[in-house]
Scaffold this motif. Structure first.
Motif, PDB file in Angstrom:
ATOM      1  N   HIS A  20     -38.999  35.396 -22.108  1.00  0.00           N
ATOM      2  CA  HIS A  20     -39.942  36.240 -22.846  1.00  0.00           C
ATOM      3  C   HIS A  20     -39.325  36.731 -24.150  1.00  0.00           C
ATOM      4  N   VAL A  21     -40.147  36.692 -25.189  1.00  0.00           N
ATOM      5  CA  VAL A  21     -39.727  37.085 -26.535  1.00  0.00           C
ATOM      6  C   VAL A  21     -40.459  38.367 -26.914  1.00  0.00           C
ATOM      7  N   HIS A  22     -39.701  39.405 -27.224  1.00  0.00           N
ATOM      8  CA  HIS A  22     -40.280  40.692 -27.606  1.00  0.00           C
ATOM      9  C   HIS A  22     -40.514  40.800 -29.104  1.00  0.00           C
ATOM     10  N   GLY A  23     -39.799  39.982 -29.870  1.00  0.00           N
ATOM     11  CA  GLY A  23     -39.955  40.032 -31.316  1.00  0.00           C
ATOM     12  C   GLY A  23     -38.925  39.155 -31.992  1.00  0.00           C
ATOM     13  N   PHE A  24     -39.032  39.070 -33.310  1.00  0.00           N
ATOM     14  CA  PHE A  24     -38.052  38.321 -34.072  1.00  0.00           C
ATOM     15  C   PHE A  24     -37.910  38.956 -35.438  1.00  0.00           C
ATOM     16  N   ARG A  25     -36.794  38.632 -36.086  1.00  0.00           N
ATOM     17  CA  ARG A  25     -36.547  39.155 -37.428  1.00  0.00           C
ATOM     18  C   ARG A  25     -35.714  38.141 -38.201  1.00  0.00           C
ATOM     19  N   PHE A  26     -35.699  38.307 -39.509  1.00  0.00           N
ATOM     20  CA  PHE A  26     -34.850  37.486 -40.367  1.00  0.00           C
ATOM     21  C   PHE A  26     -33.630  38.307 -40.757  1.00  0.00           C
ATOM     22  N   ALA A  27     -32.483  37.652 -40.818  1.00  0.00           N
ATOM     23  CA  ALA A  27     -31.237  38.338 -41.169  1.00  0.00           C
ATOM     24  C   ALA A  27     -30.363  37.375 -41.961  1.00  0.00           C
ATOM     25  N   SER A  28     -29.318  37.915 -42.581  1.00  0.00           N
ATOM     26  CA  SER A  28     -28.326  37.114 -43.311  1.00  0.00           C
ATOM     27  C   SER A  28     -28.972  36.137 -44.288  1.00  0.00           C
ATOM     28  N   PHE A  29     -29.770  36.669 -45.191  1.00  0.00           N
ATOM     29  CA  PHE A  29     -30.465  35.834 -46.169  1.00  0.00           C
ATOM     30  C   PHE A  29     -29.471  35.140 -47.096  1.00  0.00           C
ATOM     31  N   ASP A  37     -31.054  33.665 -41.117  1.00  0.00           N
ATOM     32  CA  ASP A  37     -30.967  33.609 -39.661  1.00  0.00           C
ATOM     33  C   ASP A  37     -32.301  34.073 -39.093  1.00  0.00           C
ATOM     34  N   ILE A  38     -32.767  33.392 -38.039  1.00  0.00           N
ATOM     35  CA  ILE A  38     -33.929  33.857 -37.280  1.00  0.00           C
ATOM     36  C   ILE A  38     -33.378  34.395 -35.968  1.00  0.00           C
ATOM     37  N   VAL A  39     -33.594  35.692 -35.720  1.00  0.00           N
ATOM     38  CA  VAL A  39     -33.049  36.361 -34.544  1.00  0.00           C
ATOM     39  C   VAL A  39     -34.201  36.721 -33.620  1.00  0.00           C
ATOM     40  N   PHE A  40     -34.197  36.135 -32.409  1.00  0.00           N
ATOM     41  CA  PHE A  40     -35.223  36.428 -31.407  1.00  0.00           C
ATOM     42  C   PHE A  40     -34.672  37.436 -30.410  1.00  0.00           C
ATOM     43  N   ASP A  41     -35.441  38.489 -30.136  1.00  0.00           N
ATOM     44  CA  ASP A  41     -35.124  39.492 -29.122  1.00  0.00           C
ATOM     45  C   ASP A  41     -35.752  38.995 -27.821  1.00  0.00           C
ATOM     46  N   ILE A  42     -34.909  38.545 -26.879  1.00  0.00           N
ATOM     47  CA  ILE A  42     -35.422  37.897 -25.677  1.00  0.00           C
ATOM     48  C   ILE A  42     -34.910  38.557 -24.403  1.00  0.00           C
ATOM     49  N   ALA A  62     -31.121  39.870 -24.581  1.00  0.00           N
ATOM     50  CA  ALA A  62     -30.244  39.002 -25.353  1.00  0.00           C
ATOM     51  C   ALA A  62     -30.807  38.775 -26.744  1.00  0.00           C
ATOM     52  N   GLU A  63     -29.955  38.254 -27.612  1.00  0.00           N
ATOM     53  CA  GLU A  63     -30.380  37.811 -28.943  1.00  0.00           C
ATOM     54  C   GLU A  63     -30.090  36.329 -29.064  1.00  0.00           C
ATOM     55  N   LEU A  64     -31.133  35.584 -29.428  1.00  0.00           N
ATOM     56  CA  LEU A  64     -31.027  34.155 -29.704  1.00  0.00           C
ATOM     57  C   LEU A  64     -31.137  34.009 -31.213  1.00  0.00           C
ATOM     58  N   THR A  65     -30.044  33.604 -31.859  1.00  0.00           N
ATOM     59  CA  THR A  65     -29.993  33.529 -33.316  1.00  0.00           C
ATOM     60  C   THR A  65     -29.834  32.090 -33.769  1.00  0.00           C
ATOM     61  N   PHE A  66     -30.781  31.636 -34.577  1.00  0.00           N
ATOM     62  CA  PHE A  66     -30.677  30.338 -35.226  1.00  0.00           C
ATOM     63  C   PHE A  66     -30.164  30.599 -36.633  1.00  0.00           C
ATOM     64  N   HIS A  67     -28.998  30.042 -36.952  1.00  0.00           N
ATOM     65  CA  HIS A  67     -28.315  30.335 -38.204  1.00  0.00           C
ATOM     66  C   HIS A  67     -28.779  29.415 -39.330  1.00  0.00           C
ATOM     67  N   PRO A  87     -45.192  40.527 -24.741  1.00  0.00           N
ATOM     68  CA  PRO A  87     -44.202  39.538 -25.160  1.00  0.00           C
ATOM     69  C   PRO A  87     -44.735  38.134 -24.882  1.00  0.00           C
ATOM     70  N   TRP A  88     -44.377  37.177 -25.755  1.00  0.00           N
ATOM     71  CA  TRP A  88     -44.806  35.814 -25.462  1.00  0.00           C
ATOM     72  C   TRP A  88     -43.726  35.119 -24.654  1.00  0.00           C
ATOM     73  N   ALA A  89     -44.106  34.029 -23.951  1.00  0.00           N
ATOM     74  CA  ALA A  89     -43.195  33.322 -23.061  1.00  0.00           C
ATOM     75  C   ALA A  89     -42.944  31.909 -23.576  1.00  0.00           C
ATOM     76  N   ILE A  90     -41.683  31.525 -23.615  1.00  0.00           N
ATOM     77  CA  ILE A  90     -41.289  30.193 -24.064  1.00  0.00           C
ATOM     78  C   ILE A  90     -41.545  29.191 -22.944  1.00  0.00           C
ATOM     79  N   GLU A  91     -42.127  28.057 -23.304  1.00  0.00           N
ATOM     80  CA  GLU A  91     -42.275  26.954 -22.359  1.00  0.00           C
ATOM     81  C   GLU A  91     -41.051  26.047 -22.439  1.00  0.00           C
TER      82      GLU A  91
END
Length: 147
Positions: A20-29, A37-42, A62-67, A87-91
């Motif tokens: 489940h994903v509670h939200g996401f944000r952009f970081a380290s532009f 970075d795309i940071v998912f709050d999961i 947890a935080e799932l970060t794609f750099h 929250p949305w759920a990942i398949e």
């Protein structure tokens, strides 16, 4: 039980279904490269245990970060199923290796969302998955606000 952190090379050993994903944000532009970075709050599910006809889940924030992500396309549809905000759920999370003419290697990531329907697609060379607390045993696959 391995408590991470996990990196791109661990991808095939990780389970993504019903995360489940509670939200996401952009970081380290990185304005020069047009990436961030795309940071998912999961709520990461570390373990599924079956007891009779029921499951108990070991879940941890947890935080799932794609750099250095770029070429983002996203869609999350709460309207069509008339879903309440939750929250949305990942398949699944899939990846496709990419190699550019410059020799730069990356991946095209596809995150399919099973509730409500949707997807995230982007390119990123790597990710990290880091737990932000202690695992909690739950009969649900997500954590409450109190957890």
């Amino acid at each position: 039980m391995n408590l991470g952190p996990w990196k791109t090379q661990d991808f095939d050993t990780l389970s993504w279904h019903d995360i489940h994903v509670h939200g996401f944000r952009f970081a380290s532009f990185d304005e020069e490269e047009g990436a961030a970075d795309i940071v998912f709050d999961i709520d990461y599910i570390l373990k599924w245990d079956k007891f009779g006809d029921k499951y108990i889940f070991s879940v941890c924030p947890a935080e799932l970060t794609f750099h250095k992500a770029f070429r983002l396309k996203m869609e999350v549809d709460y309207l069509t199923p008339t879903a309440g905000m939750c929250p949305w759920a990942i398949e699944t999370i899939d990846r496709e290796p990419l190699e550019f003419a410059t020799g730069f290697k990356s991946y095209r990531w596809s995150i399919s969302i099973n509730w409500p329907r949707g997807s995230f697609q982007f390119e990123s060379p790597e990710f990290t998955l880091e737990l932000r607390g202690k695992p909690v045993l739950r009969s649900d696959q997500w954590l409450s606000s109190e957890d």
